[in-house]
Scaffold this motif. Structure first.
Motif, PDB file in Angstrom:
ATOM      1  N   ILE A  84       1.076  -0.915  -0.040  1.00  0.00           N
ATOM      2  CA  ILE A  84      -0.516   0.145  -0.088  1.00  0.00           C
ATOM      3  C   ILE A  84       1.095   1.062  -0.009  1.00  0.00           C
ATOM      4  O   ILE A  84       0.837   2.446  -1.054  1.00  0.00           O
ATOM      5  CB  ILE A  84      -0.569   0.139   1.437  1.00  0.00           C
ATOM      6  CG1 ILE A  84      -1.306  -1.068   1.506  1.00  0.00           C
ATOM      7  CG2 ILE A  84      -1.165   1.315   1.731  1.00  0.00           C
ATOM      8  CD1 ILE A  84      -2.856  -1.342   1.967  1.00  0.00           C
ATOM      9  N   SER A  85       1.794   1.433   0.802  1.00  0.00           N
ATOM     10  CA  SER A  85       2.705   2.011   0.992  1.00  0.00           C
ATOM     11  C   SER A  85       3.920   2.729  -1.120  1.00  0.00           C
ATOM     12  O   SER A  85       3.678   3.726  -1.058  1.00  0.00           O
ATOM     13  CB  SER A  85       3.697   2.523   1.905  1.00  0.00           C
ATOM     14  OG  SER A  85       4.395   3.715   2.400  1.00  0.00           O
ATOM     15  N   VAL A  86       3.958   2.123  -1.358  1.00  0.00           N
ATOM     16  CA  VAL A  86       4.422   1.903  -2.267  1.00  0.00           C
ATOM     17  C   VAL A  86       3.832   1.859  -2.892  1.00  0.00           C
ATOM     18  O   VAL A  86       4.271   3.167  -4.507  1.00  0.00           O
ATOM     19  CB  VAL A  86       5.527   0.925  -2.494  1.00  0.00           C
ATOM     20  CG1 VAL A  86       5.944   0.587  -3.472  1.00  0.00           C
ATOM     21  CG2 VAL A  86       6.724   0.165  -1.130  1.00  0.00           C
ATOM     22  N   GLU A  87       2.687   1.359  -3.451  1.00  0.00           N
ATOM     23  CA  GLU A  87       1.596   1.994  -4.458  1.00  0.00           C
ATOM     24  C   GLU A  87       1.098   3.387  -4.799  1.00  0.00           C
ATOM     25  O   GLU A  87       1.380   4.262  -5.520  1.00  0.00           O
ATOM     26  CB  GLU A  87       0.877   1.483  -4.425  1.00  0.00           C
ATOM     27  CG  GLU A  87      -0.085   1.599  -5.418  1.00  0.00           C
ATOM     28  CD  GLU A  87      -1.500   0.317  -5.897  1.00  0.00           C
ATOM     29  OE1 GLU A  87      -2.706   0.782  -6.273  1.00  0.00           O
ATOM     30  OE2 GLU A  87      -1.845   0.522  -4.367  1.00  0.00           O
ATOM     31  N   GLY A  88       1.145   3.743  -3.389  1.00  0.00           N
ATOM     32  CA  GLY A  88       1.348   4.891  -2.715  1.00  0.00           C
ATOM     33  C   GLY A  88       1.810   6.162  -3.596  1.00  0.00           C
ATOM     34  O   GLY A  88       1.814   7.100  -4.458  1.00  0.00           O
ATOM     35  N   ALA A  89       3.028   6.012  -3.578  1.00  0.00           N
ATOM     36  CA  ALA A  89       4.072   6.759  -3.273  1.00  0.00           C
ATOM     37  C   ALA A  89       4.508   6.788  -5.415  1.00  0.00           C
ATOM     38  O   ALA A  89       4.659   7.384  -6.037  1.00  0.00           O
ATOM     39  CB  ALA A  89       5.375   5.785  -3.267  1.00  0.00           C
ATOM     40  N   LEU A  90       4.116   5.235  -6.004  1.00  0.00           N
ATOM     41  CA  LEU A  90       4.239   4.938  -7.220  1.00  0.00           C
ATOM     42  C   LEU A  90       3.443   6.171  -8.642  1.00  0.00           C
ATOM     43  O   LEU A  90       3.868   6.232  -8.799  1.00  0.00           O
ATOM     44  CB  LEU A  90       4.117   3.915  -7.545  1.00  0.00           C
ATOM     45  CG  LEU A  90       5.051   3.154  -7.212  1.00  0.00           C
ATOM     46  CD1 LEU A  90       5.027   1.003  -7.289  1.00  0.00           C
ATOM     47  CD2 LEU A  90       6.421   3.449  -8.646  1.00  0.00           C
ATOM     48  N   ARG A  91       2.418   6.316  -7.443  1.00  0.00           N
ATOM     49  CA  ARG A  91       1.104   7.059  -8.111  1.00  0.00           C
ATOM     50  C   ARG A  91       0.841   8.619  -7.513  1.00  0.00           C
ATOM     51  O   ARG A  91       1.163   9.568  -8.268  1.00  0.00           O
ATOM     52  CB  ARG A  91      -0.273   6.928  -7.671  1.00  0.00           C
ATOM     53  CG  ARG A  91      -0.692   5.257  -7.616  1.00  0.00           C
ATOM     54  CD  ARG A  91      -2.524   5.134  -6.988  1.00  0.00           C
ATOM     55  NE  ARG A  91      -2.972   3.747  -7.441  1.00  0.00           N
ATOM     56  CZ  ARG A  91      -3.056   3.459  -8.739  1.00  0.00           C
ATOM     57  NH1 ARG A  91      -3.882   4.348  -9.455  1.00  0.00           N
ATOM     58  NH2 ARG A  91      -3.499   1.977  -8.729  1.00  0.00           N
ATOM     59  N   ALA A  92       2.059   8.459  -6.961  1.00  0.00           N
ATOM     60  CA  ALA A  92       2.167  10.394  -6.119  1.00  0.00           C
ATOM     61  C   ALA A  92       3.388  10.549  -7.278  1.00  0.00           C
ATOM     62  O   ALA A  92       3.447  11.818  -7.907  1.00  0.00           O
ATOM     63  CB  ALA A  92       2.926  10.698  -5.210  1.00  0.00           C
ATOM     64  N   ALA A  93       4.602   9.757  -7.921  1.00  0.00           N
ATOM     65  CA  ALA A  93       5.189  10.018  -8.889  1.00  0.00           C
ATOM     66  C   ALA A  93       5.195  10.455  -9.894  1.00  0.00           C
ATOM     67  O   ALA A  93       4.351   9.788 -10.804  1.00  0.00           O
ATOM     68  CB  ALA A  93       6.296   9.021  -8.251  1.00  0.00           C
ATOM     69  N   ASP A  94       5.914  11.326 -10.617  1.00  0.00           N
ATOM     70  CA  ASP A  94       5.444  11.762 -11.724  1.00  0.00           C
ATOM     71  C   ASP A  94       6.014  10.585 -12.960  1.00  0.00           C
ATOM     72  O   ASP A  94       7.287  10.746 -13.159  1.00  0.00           O
ATOM     73  CB  ASP A  94       5.757  13.247 -12.269  1.00  0.00           C
ATOM     74  CG  ASP A  94       5.559  14.308 -13.372  1.00  0.00           C
ATOM     75  OD1 ASP A  94       5.075  12.995 -14.601  1.00  0.00           O
ATOM     76  OD2 ASP A  94       5.964  15.491 -13.471  1.00  0.00           O
ATOM     77  N   PRO A  95       5.533   9.927 -13.501  1.00  0.00           N
ATOM     78  CA  PRO A  95       5.587   8.951 -14.911  1.00  0.00           C
ATOM     79  C   PRO A  95       6.898  10.092 -16.226  1.00  0.00           C
ATOM     80  O   PRO A  95       7.652   9.714 -16.997  1.00  0.00           O
ATOM     81  CB  PRO A  95       4.044   8.271 -15.265  1.00  0.00           C
ATOM     82  CG  PRO A  95       3.506   9.536 -15.172  1.00  0.00           C
ATOM     83  CD  PRO A  95       4.373  10.011 -13.884  1.00  0.00           C
ATOM     84  N   ARG A  96       6.656  11.075 -15.890  1.00  0.00           N
ATOM     85  CA  ARG A  96       7.369  11.899 -16.829  1.00  0.00           C
ATOM     86  C   ARG A  96       9.352  11.711 -17.059  1.00  0.00           C
ATOM     87  O   ARG A  96       9.456  12.096 -17.979  1.00  0.00           O
ATOM     88  CB  ARG A  96       6.272  13.568 -16.696  1.00  0.00           C
ATOM     89  CG  ARG A  96       4.980  13.465 -17.484  1.00  0.00           C
ATOM     90  CD  ARG A  96       4.780  14.921 -17.403  1.00  0.00           C
ATOM     91  NE  ARG A  96       5.152  15.595 -16.281  1.00  0.00           N
ATOM     92  CZ  ARG A  96       4.824  16.860 -16.075  1.00  0.00           C
ATOM     93  NH1 ARG A  96       4.388  17.645 -16.428  1.00  0.00           N
ATOM     94  NH2 ARG A  96       4.479  17.985 -14.561  1.00  0.00           N
ATOM     95  N   PHE A  97       9.444  11.548 -16.114  1.00  0.00           N
ATOM     96  CA  PHE A  97      10.729  11.702 -15.733  1.00  0.00           C
ATOM     97  C   PHE A  97      11.187  10.067 -16.029  1.00  0.00           C
ATOM     98  O   PHE A  97      12.134  10.510 -17.030  1.00  0.00           O
ATOM     99  CB  PHE A  97      10.851  11.663 -14.205  1.00  0.00           C
ATOM    100  CG  PHE A  97      10.823  12.757 -13.512  1.00  0.00           C
ATOM    101  CD1 PHE A  97      11.149  13.988 -13.748  1.00  0.00           C
ATOM    102  CD2 PHE A  97       9.971  12.370 -12.643  1.00  0.00           C
ATOM    103  CE1 PHE A  97      11.097  15.133 -13.258  1.00  0.00           C
ATOM    104  CE2 PHE A  97       9.698  14.206 -11.950  1.00  0.00           C
ATOM    105  CZ  PHE A  97      10.686  15.461 -12.179  1.00  0.00           C
ATOM    106  N   GLU A  98      10.716   8.821 -16.086  1.00  0.00           N
ATOM    107  CA  GLU A  98      10.964   8.056 -15.933  1.00  0.00           C
ATOM    108  C   GLU A  98      10.294   7.642 -18.394  1.00  0.00           C
ATOM    109  O   GLU A  98      12.000   7.242 -18.496  1.00  0.00           O
ATOM    110  CB  GLU A  98       9.601   6.656 -15.867  1.00  0.00           C
ATOM    111  CG  GLU A  98       9.706   6.758 -14.587  1.00  0.00           C
ATOM    112  CD  GLU A  98       9.088   5.718 -13.759  1.00  0.00           C
ATOM    113  OE1 GLU A  98       8.224   4.815 -14.622  1.00  0.00           O
ATOM    114  OE2 GLU A  98       8.055   6.416 -13.030  1.00  0.00           O
ATOM    115  N   GLU A  99       9.999   8.706 -18.017  1.00  0.00           N
ATOM    116  CA  GLU A  99       9.707   8.659 -20.319  1.00  0.00           C
ATOM    117  C   GLU A  99      10.696   9.304 -21.019  1.00  0.00           C
ATOM    118  O   GLU A  99      10.914   9.013 -21.257  1.00  0.00           O
ATOM    119  CB  GLU A  99       7.895   9.743 -20.221  1.00  0.00           C
ATOM    120  CG  GLU A  99       6.623   8.169 -20.038  1.00  0.00           C
ATOM    121  CD  GLU A  99       5.680   9.691 -19.709  1.00  0.00           C
ATOM    122  OE1 GLU A  99       5.722  10.489 -20.762  1.00  0.00           O
ATOM    123  OE2 GLU A  99       4.425   9.056 -19.634  1.00  0.00           O
ATOM    124  N   ALA A 100      10.589  10.641 -19.522  1.00  0.00           N
ATOM    125  CA  ALA A 100      12.198  11.054 -20.917  1.00  0.00           C
ATOM    126  C   ALA A 100      13.523  10.578 -20.562  1.00  0.00           C
ATOM    127  O   ALA A 100      14.718  10.427 -21.549  1.00  0.00           O
ATOM    128  CB  ALA A 100      12.571  12.276 -20.011  1.00  0.00           C
TER     129      ALA A 100
END
Length: 253
Positions: free
Chosen positions: A140-156
């Motif tokens: 639950i904690s990690v999923e919440g952190a992943l949802r809050a993280a901006d995926p645009r950094f990974e896309e870049a």
């Protein structure tokens, strides 16, 4: 109008803990903390809780990433199943583990016949029981952190030629590191305090499966002062966990 029930609710939660502190054998506390029963239960509890947290990190972080980043049919059902141990009575979880991993269980009978591995009533069984109950806190904690993280950094990073594994290791993990740390701490604390699934699946054998909650249960019948000392240790650990996570909770509100 709300002040009286609020005060009563606070008293209901605080008074039992105050009673524990007031009735503790403070004069003999140092000697009791050095007793072999307490030291052995503490050592086993720390060891199994740490191993259960490691197992939860190894399996829970990829599971949280799957739930947070990969759309697939039935994702809500999978999330519900992952969080089910949070509301499932721990004793029921222990029975379920026995039916699956016991010597006559669905998987346990194959493990015993093929490799001679028997998990129930062993230290490894304690780790399995604690990981089963505690892993949802990490997910639950990690999923919440992943949802809050901006995926645009990974896309870049992907556009610059980074592989998925490199982007996850160099970009995603540093972004969600606070969430992973908080989830790991909560997971460790929950594993440390696990009782129902442990006593059902692993039993209560001193030096092998008797963790601190089980030692409290056993000592309560013969030596209430020792049970109080063990409870104080668990209470101190819980307070340390709350204090360590306070800044994260405050910043998230």
């Amino acid at each position: 109008m709300l002040l009286v029930p609020a005060v009563l609710g606070l008293a209901f939660l605080v008074l039992p803990l105050a009673g524990l502190l007031l009735r503790a054998p403070w004069g003999s506390l140092p000697e009791r903390l050095q007793g072999p029963q307490i030291l052995e239960a503490l050592r086993l509890s720390v060891l199994t809780a740490t191993l259960a947290t490691a197992v939860s990190l190894l399996l829970g972080v990829p599971l949280a990433w799957l739930l947070a980043r990969v759309p697939f049919p039935g994702r809500r059902l999978v999330r519900a199943l992952v969080t089910l141990p949070l509301v499932l009575p721990p004793v029921v979880g222990g029975v379920a583990l026995l039916l699956v991993l016991g010597r006559r269980g669905l998987i346990g009978q194959w493990l015993y016949a093929a490799f001679g591995i028997s998990l129930p009533f062993t230290t490894a069984g304690v780790v399995v029981a604690e990981a089963f109950v505690a892993m949802p806190f990490l997910v639950i904690s990690v999923e919440g952190a992943l949802r809050a993280a901006d995926p645009r950094f990974e896309e870049a990073a992907a556009t610059l030629g980074a592989s998925r594994w490199t982007a996850f290791r160099r970009i995603t993990l540093p972004l969600i590191a606070p969430g992973v740390a908080a989830g790991a701490v909560l997971c460790w604390a929950r594993a440390l305090g696990e009782f129902g699934a442990t006593i059902t699946f692993a039993g209560n054998f001193p030096g092998r499966t008797q963790t601190m909650p089980l030692a409290v249960y056993l000592a309560l019948e013969t030596d209430p002062d020792t049970a109080t000392v063990l409870s104080l240790v668990l209470l101190a650990v819980s307070i340390l966990i709350l204090v360590s996570l306070r800044d994260r909770w405050v910043n998230s509100t």
